[in-house]
Design a protein around this motif. Structure first.
Motif, PDB file in Angstrom:
ATOM      1  N   GLU A  82       0.827  -1.196   0.000  1.00  0.00           N
ATOM      2  CA  GLU A  82       0.000   0.000   0.000  1.00  0.00           C
ATOM      3  C   GLU A  82       0.868   1.256   0.000  1.00  0.00           C
ATOM      4  OE1 GLU A  82      -2.482  -0.250   3.387  1.00  0.00           O
ATOM      5  OE2 GLU A  82      -3.687  -1.916   2.624  1.00  0.00           O
ATOM      6  N   GLY A  83       0.237   2.352  -0.382  1.00  0.00           N
ATOM      7  CA  GLY A  83       0.917   3.635  -0.311  1.00  0.00           C
ATOM      8  C   GLY A  83       1.940   3.870  -1.395  1.00  0.00           C
ATOM      9  N   LEU A  84       1.768   3.270  -2.582  1.00  0.00           N
ATOM     10  CA  LEU A  84       2.688   3.488  -3.691  1.00  0.00           C
ATOM     11  C   LEU A  84       2.483   4.885  -4.271  1.00  0.00           C
ATOM     12  CD1 LEU A  84       2.381   0.022  -5.462  1.00  0.00           C
ATOM     13  CD2 LEU A  84       4.127   0.778  -3.860  1.00  0.00           C
ATOM     14  N   VAL A  85       3.577   5.507  -4.684  1.00  0.00           N
ATOM     15  CA  VAL A  85       3.537   6.886  -5.168  1.00  0.00           C
ATOM     16  C   VAL A  85       4.169   6.947  -6.551  1.00  0.00           C
ATOM     17  CG1 VAL A  85       4.251   9.271  -4.745  1.00  0.00           C
ATOM     18  CG2 VAL A  85       3.673   7.772  -2.816  1.00  0.00           C
ATOM     19  N   PHE A  86       3.450   7.579  -7.515  1.00  0.00           N
ATOM     20  CA  PHE A  86       4.020   7.868  -8.826  1.00  0.00           C
ATOM     21  C   PHE A  86       4.657   9.252  -8.793  1.00  0.00           C
ATOM     22  CE2 PHE A  86       0.914   4.661 -10.074  1.00  0.00           C
ATOM     23  CZ  PHE A  86       1.636   3.916 -10.994  1.00  0.00           C
ATOM     24  N   THR A  87       5.756   9.387  -9.492  1.00  0.00           N
ATOM     25  CA  THR A  87       6.381  10.707  -9.569  1.00  0.00           C
ATOM     26  C   THR A  87       7.130  10.860 -10.880  1.00  0.00           C
ATOM     27  OG1 THR A  87       7.884  12.251  -8.484  1.00  0.00           O
ATOM     28  CG2 THR A  87       8.497   9.955  -8.397  1.00  0.00           C
ATOM     29  N   GLU A  92      11.526  15.165  -6.089  1.00  0.00           N
ATOM     30  CA  GLU A  92      10.734  14.296  -5.217  1.00  0.00           C
ATOM     31  C   GLU A  92      11.344  12.909  -5.146  1.00  0.00           C
ATOM     32  OE1 GLU A  92       6.131  12.697  -4.638  1.00  0.00           O
ATOM     33  OE2 GLU A  92       6.699  13.804  -6.450  1.00  0.00           O
ATOM     34  N   LEU A  93      11.852  12.416  -6.275  1.00  0.00           N
ATOM     35  CA  LEU A  93      12.515  11.115  -6.273  1.00  0.00           C
ATOM     36  C   LEU A  93      13.668  11.094  -5.283  1.00  0.00           C
ATOM     37  CD1 LEU A  93      13.090   8.306  -7.585  1.00  0.00           C
ATOM     38  CD2 LEU A  93      14.592   9.523  -9.177  1.00  0.00           C
ATOM     39  N   GLN A  94      14.489  12.122  -5.305  1.00  0.00           N
ATOM     40  CA  GLN A  94      15.645  12.176  -4.407  1.00  0.00           C
ATOM     41  C   GLN A  94      15.216  12.288  -2.949  1.00  0.00           C
ATOM     42  OE1 GLN A  94      19.061  14.624  -5.502  1.00  0.00           O
ATOM     43  NE2 GLN A  94      19.025  15.554  -3.464  1.00  0.00           N
ATOM     44  N   SER A  95      14.247  13.140  -2.668  1.00  0.00           N
ATOM     45  CA  SER A  95      13.818  13.335  -1.276  1.00  0.00           C
ATOM     46  C   SER A  95      13.193  12.067  -0.706  1.00  0.00           C
ATOM     47  CB  SER A  95      12.838  14.505  -1.189  1.00  0.00           C
ATOM     48  OG  SER A  95      11.655  14.225  -1.909  1.00  0.00           O
ATOM     49  N   GLN A  96      12.409  11.346  -1.527  1.00  0.00           N
ATOM     50  CA  GLN A  96      11.760  10.133  -1.026  1.00  0.00           C
ATOM     51  C   GLN A  96      12.761   8.994  -0.853  1.00  0.00           C
ATOM     52  OE1 GLN A  96       8.820  10.055   0.147  1.00  0.00           O
ATOM     53  NE2 GLN A  96       8.194  12.085  -0.545  1.00  0.00           N
ATOM     54  N   LEU A  97      13.754   8.919  -1.718  1.00  0.00           N
ATOM     55  CA  LEU A  97      14.799   7.916  -1.520  1.00  0.00           C
ATOM     56  C   LEU A  97      15.515   8.136  -0.200  1.00  0.00           C
ATOM     57  CD1 LEU A  97      16.368   7.662  -5.108  1.00  0.00           C
ATOM     58  CD2 LEU A  97      15.243   5.815  -3.844  1.00  0.00           C
ATOM     59  N   LEU A  98      15.720   9.396   0.158  1.00  0.00           N
ATOM     60  CA  LEU A  98      16.392   9.722   1.411  1.00  0.00           C
ATOM     61  C   LEU A  98      15.486   9.528   2.619  1.00  0.00           C
ATOM     62  CD1 LEU A  98      18.273  12.915   0.195  1.00  0.00           C
ATOM     63  CD2 LEU A  98      19.320  10.757   0.873  1.00  0.00           C
ATOM     64  N   MET A  99      14.197   9.281   2.387  1.00  0.00           N
ATOM     65  CA  MET A  99      13.262   9.024   3.487  1.00  0.00           C
ATOM     66  C   MET A  99      12.973   7.540   3.660  1.00  0.00           C
ATOM     67  SD  MET A  99      12.658  11.959   4.816  1.00  0.00           S
ATOM     68  CE  MET A  99      11.256  11.592   5.864  1.00  0.00           C
ATOM     69  N   GLY A 100      13.690   6.681   2.900  1.00  0.00           N
ATOM     70  CA  GLY A 100      13.515   5.237   3.067  1.00  0.00           C
ATOM     71  C   GLY A 100      12.591   4.603   2.057  1.00  0.00           C
ATOM     72  N   TYR A 101      12.423   5.208   0.884  1.00  0.00           N
ATOM     73  CA  TYR A 101      11.611   4.627  -0.184  1.00  0.00           C
ATOM     74  C   TYR A 101      12.503   3.871  -1.162  1.00  0.00           C
ATOM     75  CZ  TYR A 101       7.278   7.046   1.063  1.00  0.00           C
ATOM     76  OH  TYR A 101       6.131   7.472   1.696  1.00  0.00           O
ATOM     77  N   ILE A 102      11.896   2.939  -1.905  1.00  0.00           N
ATOM     78  CA  ILE A 102      12.547   2.238  -3.012  1.00  0.00           C
ATOM     79  C   ILE A 102      11.952   2.770  -4.306  1.00  0.00           C
ATOM     80  CG2 ILE A 102      12.969   0.012  -4.116  1.00  0.00           C
ATOM     81  CD1 ILE A 102      12.670  -1.302  -1.393  1.00  0.00           C
ATOM     82  N   ALA A 103      12.807   3.183  -5.235  1.00  0.00           N
ATOM     83  CA  ALA A 103      12.349   3.723  -6.523  1.00  0.00           C
ATOM     84  C   ALA A 103      12.472   2.656  -7.604  1.00  0.00           C
ATOM     85  CB  ALA A 103      13.161   4.959  -6.894  1.00  0.00           C
ATOM     86  N   VAL A 113       7.998   4.629  -9.664  1.00  0.00           N
ATOM     87  CA  VAL A 113       7.102   4.220  -8.590  1.00  0.00           C
ATOM     88  C   VAL A 113       7.922   4.183  -7.306  1.00  0.00           C
ATOM     89  CG1 VAL A 113       5.659   2.383  -7.667  1.00  0.00           C
ATOM     90  CG2 VAL A 113       5.614   2.881 -10.096  1.00  0.00           C
ATOM     91  N   LEU A 114       7.416   4.838  -6.276  1.00  0.00           N
ATOM     92  CA  LEU A 114       8.097   4.897  -4.985  1.00  0.00           C
ATOM     93  C   LEU A 114       7.383   3.973  -4.001  1.00  0.00           C
ATOM     94  CD1 LEU A 114       8.633   8.759  -4.803  1.00  0.00           C
ATOM     95  CD2 LEU A 114      10.318   7.026  -5.417  1.00  0.00           C
ATOM     96  N   VAL A 115       8.139   3.036  -3.456  1.00  0.00           N
ATOM     97  CA  VAL A 115       7.604   2.042  -2.529  1.00  0.00           C
ATOM     98  C   VAL A 115       8.144   2.344  -1.139  1.00  0.00           C
ATOM     99  CG1 VAL A 115       7.424  -0.407  -1.992  1.00  0.00           C
ATOM    100  CG2 VAL A 115       7.572   0.342  -4.382  1.00  0.00           C
ATOM    101  N   LYS A 116       7.259   2.522  -0.180  1.00  0.00           N
ATOM    102  CA  LYS A 116       7.683   2.814   1.190  1.00  0.00           C
ATOM    103  C   LYS A 116       8.206   1.551   1.848  1.00  0.00           C
ATOM    104  CE  LYS A 116       6.234   5.059   5.471  1.00  0.00           C
ATOM    105  NZ  LYS A 116       5.124   5.711   6.196  1.00  0.00           N
ATOM    106  N   ALA A 117       9.477   1.576   2.219  1.00  0.00           N
ATOM    107  CA  ALA A 117      10.091   0.420   2.869  1.00  0.00           C
ATOM    108  C   ALA A 117      11.060   0.875   3.955  1.00  0.00           C
ATOM    109  CB  ALA A 117      10.806  -0.440   1.833  1.00  0.00           C
ATOM    110  N   ALA A 118      10.720   1.932   4.661  1.00  0.00           N
ATOM    111  CA  ALA A 118      11.633   2.510   5.655  1.00  0.00           C
ATOM    112  C   ALA A 118      11.889   1.534   6.792  1.00  0.00           C
ATOM    113  CB  ALA A 118      11.051   3.811   6.199  1.00  0.00           C
ATOM    114  N   ASN A 119      13.120   1.512   7.238  1.00  0.00           N
ATOM    115  CA  ASN A 119      13.513   0.691   8.378  1.00  0.00           C
ATOM    116  C   ASN A 119      13.217   1.464   9.656  1.00  0.00           C
ATOM    117  OD1 ASN A 119      14.647  -1.041  10.191  1.00  0.00           O
ATOM    118  ND2 ASN A 119      16.714  -0.940   9.363  1.00  0.00           N
TER     119      ASN A 119
END
Length: 490
Positions: A82-87, A92-103, A113-119
Motif C-alpha cells: 500500500e501507499g505506492l507513489v508515482f512521480t 521528489e525522487l531524491q527526497s523520497q529515496l532519502l526518506m527510506g523509499y525504493i524507486a 514508482v516509490l515504494v515505502k520500505a523505511a527501516n
C-alpha cells in the motif's frame, strides 16, 4: 530468464534527469541501484541500504517484478504493497529515496514508482526516567514519531484527534507533529503553533528543545514556556483539556502549551492520588522551591547587615560555627553553591553508576573536609544542602535549572543591599513573570489575571467533581469536562 546486474554509469548515453539523480546519489557507498531484465522489460531498482527494510524488498517487491508488466500502472496492481507513489519529479525522487523509499523505473522511463520500505528500527517503549511515578502508567515516549503517535492515539481513540505534520530543517528534514482535539482546542492556539513552526528557517532540528526555544513568546527568559514531558498519558490528558502538543521525530519528549507557572509544580502523579494528599505534596514542592531560592541569600544578608534579626539562642551557634572562617558570608556561600553545581554536573555527565557514587561520596567528602578545614561553616553547609534538595522537587527538569540560576543574582543582591536587595530582586522577578506569556496566554494565571475557578487545580488540587469545566486560561471551545449526572426519571 532473470538476470541481475548492478547499475553503472554508461558512456555515450544521453542521461535523463532521473539518471542524473541516481548517478549523484551513487557517490554514497550505502546507495544501491541495479537492473532486472525480464524478456523485453528492464526494471531499475534504487534504494539506500541503510534506510530500508530489506525484508520488505525481498518479500513484497522483487518476487512480483517478473509478472511481465508492460507499464508501471500494471506493476502497481500486481504489488501487494500500500501507499505506492508515482512521480515524474526528480527532486521528489531524491527526497523520497532519502526518506527510506525504493524507486522503480521501467524501460528507462521518466516516471518512477516509490515504494515505502523505511527501516523503523527504534528503542523499545520503556519506563519513564525523568518523570517516574510509583502509581499510574509506566510507559514513556521514544525517539520514533510513529510510535509516540501510537502511544497517544491508543489513549484517545477518537476521530477528533487531529495531527498536523510539518517538515522542518534544511538538512535534517525533521518531521514535527502538532496534535490537538478539534472542537475542544482553541483554534487560535493551534494556528499560532503551526504558523511559528512553519516559519522556522533552520538547518537542523535534533530535539524538541530546539522547537521550544525557537517558538516561545519570550526567548530571553530563563523560564520555560512549554512543558517538556516524556509521559504519553500526560500528553493525552492535556489534549483533553484543550492544550496543543508538539512531537518531534527523534525526540523522546513532547511539548505542551500553553502552560502556566503553577503547572511546573504539579506532577502528573498528583491525579493518581487522593486530592488531599496531592494538594499537600504540591504545597511542599512550592515552599521547597521558595526555600531553595531565598534561604542562602537571607543567610548572607542577615550575617552581613542584619545581626539584630538573629534570635539570641541562635547567636552563639552561629558565632561558634563561623569562628575561624577567613571568608565573608558571600564568598563562603558562593564556594558551597558552586561546589554543589560542580557535583551535580559531574554526576549528570558520568555513567549512571559512577555518577551516583560521585554525587554521594563527593558531597560527603567535600562538605566534611571544607568544614574541618575552616573554609565554610557547618550551618551554611546544611542550608546549601537543603536548598539543593529543594530545587530537585520540581517535576519539570527545565524549571529546576531555572531555580538553580536564580539563586546567584539573589546572592549578589543580598551581599550589596541586604534584605532590601532580596526584596528588589523578588519584585523584578515578579514583574518578569507578569510579562511572560505562553502562546499569548498569561503565564501567572490564575493569579494574574485572577481566575478563581482555575485555582482549583493550581497550588492545590480539589476533587474531580469540583473541576467540571476545563481551565479558563486555555480558552477552549468546549468548556465542559465533567458532565453532571442526569436526574433519574421515575
Amino acid at each position: 530468464m532473470k538476470r541481475y546486474s548492478f547499475f553503472k554509469k554508461q558512456e555515450n548515453h544521453k542521461s535523463t534527469d532521473f539518471t542524473d539523480v541516481l548517478e549523484h546519489l551513487q557517490k554514497s557507498k550505502d546507495f544501491t541501484s541495479f537492473t532486472l531484465n525480464f524478456e523485453n522489460e528492464i526494471y531499475c531498482v534504487s534504494f539506500f541500504d541503510t534506510l530500508i527494510d530489506k525484508d520488505i524488498m525481498h518479500r513484497d517487491l522483487l518476487p512480483y517484478l517478473h509478472t511481465n508488466s508492460s507499464t508501471l500502472e500494471e506493476l502497481v496492481h500486481n504489488l501487494p504493497i500500500e501507499g505506492l507513489v508515482f512521480t515524474k519529479n526528480p527532486a521528489e525522487l531524491q527526497s523520497q529515496l532519502l526518506m527510506g523509499y525504493i524507486a522503480i523505473t521501467l524501460n528507462k522511463s521518466d516516471q518512477a514508482v516509490l515504494v515505502k520500505a523505511a527501516n523503523n528500527t527504534s528503542r523499545q517503549v520503556t519506563l519513564p526516567e525523568v518523570e517516574f511515578s510509583v502509581v499510574g502508567p509506566k510507559e514513556a515516549l521514544v525517539e520514533s514519531l510513529d510510535t509516540n503517535l501510537y502511544l497517544i492515539r491508543k489513549r484517545l481513540p477518537i476521530a477528533e484527534l487531529a495531527v498536523e505534520e510539518i517538515i522542518v530543517g534544511k538538512l535534517s528534514k525533521t518531521r514535527v507533529a502538532v496534535l490537538h482535539i478539534e472542537g475542544i482546542a482553541n483554534k487560535e492556539n493551534v494556528e499560532t503553533v503551526i504558523q511559528r513552526i512553519s516559519d522556522l528557517r533552520v538547518n537542523q532540528i535534533i530535539d524538541s528543545s530546539y522547537i521550544s526555544q525557537m517558538i516561545e513568546d519570550n526567548k530571553n527568559s530563563p523560564f520555560p514556556q512549554f512543558i517538556d514531558t516524556e509521559r504519553p498519558d500526560r500528553l493525552a490528558a492535556v489534549l483533553g483539556e484543550g492544550k496543543v502538543v508538539i512531537l518531534v521525530d527523534g525526540a523522546p519528549h513532547g511539548l505542551l502549551g500553553p502552560s502556566t507557572f503553577f503547572e511546573y509544580f504539579a506532577a502528573f502523579e498528583d491525579y493518581f492520588l487522593n486530592w488531599t494528599i496531592a494538594s499537600f505534596f504540591r504545597l511542599i514542592r512550592f515552599f521547597a522551591v521558595l526555600f531553595s531560592i531565598l534561604m542562602t541569600p537571607i543567610y548572607v544578608a542577615v550575617l552581613t547587615y542584619h545581626y539584630e534579626l538573629i534570635p539570641k539562642d541562635l547567636v552563639s551557634t552561629l558565632v561558634i560555627s563561623r569562628s575561624g572562617i577567613p571568608f565573608p558570608p558571600i564568598l563562603e556561600a558562593l564556594i558551597l553553591e558552586l561546589a554543589i553545581e560542580l557535583l551535580r554536573e559531574a554526576g549528570a555527565r558520568l555513567p549512571t553508576k559512577v555518577g551516583q557514587t560521585i554525587g554521594i561520596v563527593g558531597g560527603i567528602v567535600i562538605g566534611t573536609a571544607s568544614v574541618e578545614a575552616g573554609l565554610t561553616s557547618n550551618v551554611l553547609l546544611i542550608l546549601v544542602a537543603l536548598s539543593a534538595l529543594g530545587s530537585f522537587t520540581t517535576p519539570v527538569y527545565q524549571m529546576g535549572n531555572t531555580i538553580r540560576l536564580i539563586r546567584f543574582p539573589l546572592l549578589l543582591m543580598a551581599y550589596f543591599l541586604g534584605l532590601l536587595g532580596i526584596a528588589i530582586s523578588f519584585c523584578f522577578l515578579l514583574v518578569h513573570l507578569l510579562r511572560i506569556s505562553s502562546l499569548g496566554r498569561p503565564f501567572l494565571e490564575p493569579l494574574y489575571p485572577p481566575r478563581m475557578y482555575d485555582m482549583r487545580d493550581a497550588l492545590i488540587r480539589l476533587p474531580f467533581f469540583l473541576q467540571a469545566k476545563r481551565p479558563i486560561e486555555v480558552q477552549t471551545e468546549d468548556t465542559v469536562r465533567l458532565e453532571p449526572k442526569e436526574d433519574s426519571k421515575e
